[in-house]
Design a protein around this motif. Structure first.
Motif, PDB file in Angstrom:
ATOM      1  N   ASP A 116       0.894  -1.299  -0.095  1.00 57.89           N
ATOM      2  CA  ASP A 116       0.101  -0.142   0.051  1.00 57.89           C
ATOM      3  C   ASP A 116       0.833   1.192   0.135  1.00 57.89           C
ATOM      4  O   ASP A 116       0.585   2.306  -0.638  1.00 57.89           O
ATOM      5  CB  ASP A 116      -0.747   0.009   1.203  1.00 57.89           C
ATOM      6  N   HIS A 151     -11.039  -7.478   6.367  1.00 60.53           N
ATOM      7  CA  HIS A 151     -11.641  -6.091   6.957  1.00 60.53           C
ATOM      8  C   HIS A 151     -10.677  -5.070   7.106  1.00 60.53           C
ATOM      9  O   HIS A 151     -10.853  -3.796   6.413  1.00 60.53           O
ATOM     10  CB  HIS A 151     -12.220  -6.265   8.134  1.00 60.53           C
ATOM     11  N   ARG A 152      -9.445  -5.179   7.356  1.00 59.81           N
ATOM     12  CA  ARG A 152      -8.245  -4.242   7.674  1.00 59.81           C
ATOM     13  C   ARG A 152      -7.874  -3.761   6.205  1.00 59.81           C
ATOM     14  O   ARG A 152      -7.628  -2.487   5.830  1.00 59.81           O
ATOM     15  CB  ARG A 152      -7.231  -4.729   8.257  1.00 59.81           C
ATOM     16  N   LYS A 154      -9.687  -3.207   3.746  1.00 58.14           N
ATOM     17  CA  LYS A 154     -10.514  -2.204   3.307  1.00 58.14           C
ATOM     18  C   LYS A 154     -10.101  -0.835   3.463  1.00 58.14           C
ATOM     19  O   LYS A 154     -10.727  -0.041   2.973  1.00 58.14           O
ATOM     20  CB  LYS A 154     -11.794  -2.509   3.460  1.00 58.14           C
ATOM     21  N   THR A 155      -9.479  -0.738   4.559  1.00 55.85           N
ATOM     22  CA  THR A 155      -9.025   0.621   4.977  1.00 55.85           C
ATOM     23  C   THR A 155      -7.529   1.106   4.294  1.00 55.85           C
ATOM     24  O   THR A 155      -7.254   2.188   4.464  1.00 55.85           O
ATOM     25  CB  THR A 155      -8.767   0.591   6.727  1.00 55.85           C
ATOM     26  N   LYS A 160      -6.995  -3.253  -3.883  1.00 57.40           N
ATOM     27  CA  LYS A 160      -8.116  -3.221  -4.346  1.00 57.40           C
ATOM     28  C   LYS A 160      -8.755  -4.726  -4.722  1.00 57.40           C
ATOM     29  O   LYS A 160      -9.601  -4.992  -5.416  1.00 57.40           O
ATOM     30  CB  LYS A 160      -8.048  -2.715  -5.943  1.00 57.40           C
ATOM     31  N   THR A 188     -17.403  -7.833   1.956  1.00 59.87           N
ATOM     32  CA  THR A 188     -16.756  -6.447   1.965  1.00 59.87           C
ATOM     33  C   THR A 188     -16.441  -6.256   0.481  1.00 59.87           C
ATOM     34  O   THR A 188     -15.684  -5.135   0.106  1.00 59.87           O
ATOM     35  CB  THR A 188     -15.202  -6.814   2.667  1.00 59.87           C
ATOM     36  N   ASN A 189     -17.206  -6.998  -0.437  1.00 65.41           N
ATOM     37  CA  ASN A 189     -16.999  -6.434  -1.740  1.00 65.41           C
ATOM     38  C   ASN A 189     -15.457  -6.808  -2.338  1.00 65.41           C
ATOM     39  O   ASN A 189     -15.279  -5.797  -3.001  1.00 65.41           O
ATOM     40  CB  ASN A 189     -17.595  -5.216  -2.177  1.00 65.41           C
ATOM     41  N   THR A 190     -14.862  -7.683  -1.917  1.00 64.81           N
ATOM     42  CA  THR A 190     -13.442  -7.899  -2.047  1.00 64.81           C
ATOM     43  C   THR A 190     -13.144  -9.000  -3.176  1.00 64.81           C
ATOM     44  O   THR A 190     -13.768  -9.964  -3.233  1.00 64.81           O
ATOM     45  CB  THR A 190     -12.821  -8.560  -0.710  1.00 64.81           C
TER      46      THR A 190
END
Ligand code: URA
Ligand code: ZN
Length: 379
Positions: A116, A151-152, A154-155, A160, A188-190
């Protein structure tokens, strides 16, 4: 290639420096070996089980690993040389599959943060080249750690989706224990980029001696795509897409052989007496494989030829579900000219061109438009 629209490479790997250190600290597959007899020689990357052929010295096993595997500068040079404006980088195989349960979560967090940060640093520069990433999951850790990392991720602004292999928690992607993970990915729409690593058993190719006669050809040309095909077929047959209708997978190498075999899978399911729908007692898949292809699966365009690409587009149901990729840094030119165009990239681009010689809109979608839409890229 230069174009007025974004060219997005969604299949492009990096072993970030933290991962190179991890592989270099190991002496069993997967590992990086620095030949001690010649410190100037490129280290060797030994990641496939078939690479670790005891008949060869370690300095001749696997493949040389140079800066293209870990240098962001070299990734950018490659992008520039091929007109690629955005790369969605992912850790290469075998990801974190081999880690013990205790180290898996902190290692995933470190690598995902590294990815990231590298993307953020790149995107702050005025070069015009953009980087995003698919994160990796600590699949050998307890399920709550995996869900926590989903979940993390997504932050993290530049992550993507996630990349994963076909073993899941160790038993394959039809393992009911994965339901909790799939539920988290869907909620989470991952997007999951599914990529092969393990291939088929050596015996399928006549044993290690036969494999060695043609180097990586059998494991990579056949083992990889068949592994993906089997993994997705098992998910489908186990009803994963019935239980998780929102799950979204992007399949490497145009889905292996799935586009070619989907009709045969559908026909065998329709003729399987064991399934309740056909009078038997076992729950078979509730939805057709075509429906799953059209609503749960995307395919990359890393197939190196027109017949395969046509089949992928046809099976995906639309040109909107296929996305350009390169598989960089694998399949580099073998000559000395480091700046030459890569045959592996050129053959994927000419397949796209050849399928749609008069249709720039379709080319634009495959080369970048679909990735921008599906991954929500800010370009
Ligand atoms: N070889 C690998 O090991 N991985 C790839 O992604 C491509 C080639
Ligand atoms: Zn790849």
């Amino acid at each position: 290639m230069s174009s007025s629209y974004p060219i997005v490479d969604i299949h492009t790997h990096m072993y970030p420096p933290s991962y190179i250190r991890l592989l270099s600290s190991r002496s069993t597959v997967p590992y990086i070996h620095q030949p001690s007899e010649d410190p100037n020689a490129d280290p060797r990357l030994i990641i496939l089980a078939s690479d670790d052929d005891p008949a060869r010295p370690k300095s001749a096993r696997g493949r040389p690993v140079d800066g293209t595997y870990s240098s962001f500068d070299q990734k950018r040079q490659f992008m520039q040389a091929h007109g690629i404006t955005c790369s969605v980088i992912s850790l290469a195989n075998p990801w974190l599959d081999f880690l013990d349960p205790e180290s898996a979560l902190p290692t995933a967090q470190e690598i995902n943060d590294d990815l990231d940060k590298a993307c953020a640093e790149n995107n702050a520069q005025p070069s015009g080249l953009k980087l995003y990433a698919f994160g990796c999951l600590p699949l050998s850790a307890p399920s709550q750690d995996i869900v926590q990392e989903i979940h993390r991720l997504k932050t993290l602004a530049n992550v993507k989706g996630v990349i994963m292999g076909t073993t899941g928690l160790g038993q394959g992607l039809d393992d009911p224990a994965l339901d909790e993970i799939f539920a988290a990915l869907a909620a989470t729409n991952t997007l999951v980029f599914l990529h092969p690593h393990y291939g088929l058993p050596d015996s399928a190719f006549g044993g290690q001696e036969t494999i060695a006669k043609s180097g990586h050809v059998l494991p990579l040309a056949l083992g990889f795509p068949l592994e993906t095909t089997i993994a997705v077929s098992r998910m489908y047959l186990a009803g994963v897409f019935d239980r998780h209708p929102q799950l979204q997978f992007l399949l490497a190498h145009s889905g292996g052989t799935l586009p070619f075999l989907a009709g045969r899978i559908e026909s065998c399911v329709a003729h399987e007496r064991e399934f309740i729908a056909n009078g038997g007692h076992r729950q078979g898949p509730k939805r057709s494989i075509w429906e799953v292809l059209h609503s749960n699966l995307y395919l990359d365009a890393v197939i190196y030829g027109q017949p395969g690409l046509k089949a992928a587009i046809e099976a995906a149901g639309s040109v909107d579900r296929v996305m350009f990729g390169t598989d960089h840094p694998f399949f580099p030119p073998l000559g000395d000219d480091k700046n030459s165009k890569w045959l592996s990239v050129e053959s994927n681009i000419s397949a796209i061109d050849g399928c749609f010689p008069q249709n720039e809109e379709a080319q634009r979608k495959i080369l970048g438009g679909n990735a921008v839409r599906v991954l929500g890229l800010d370009l």
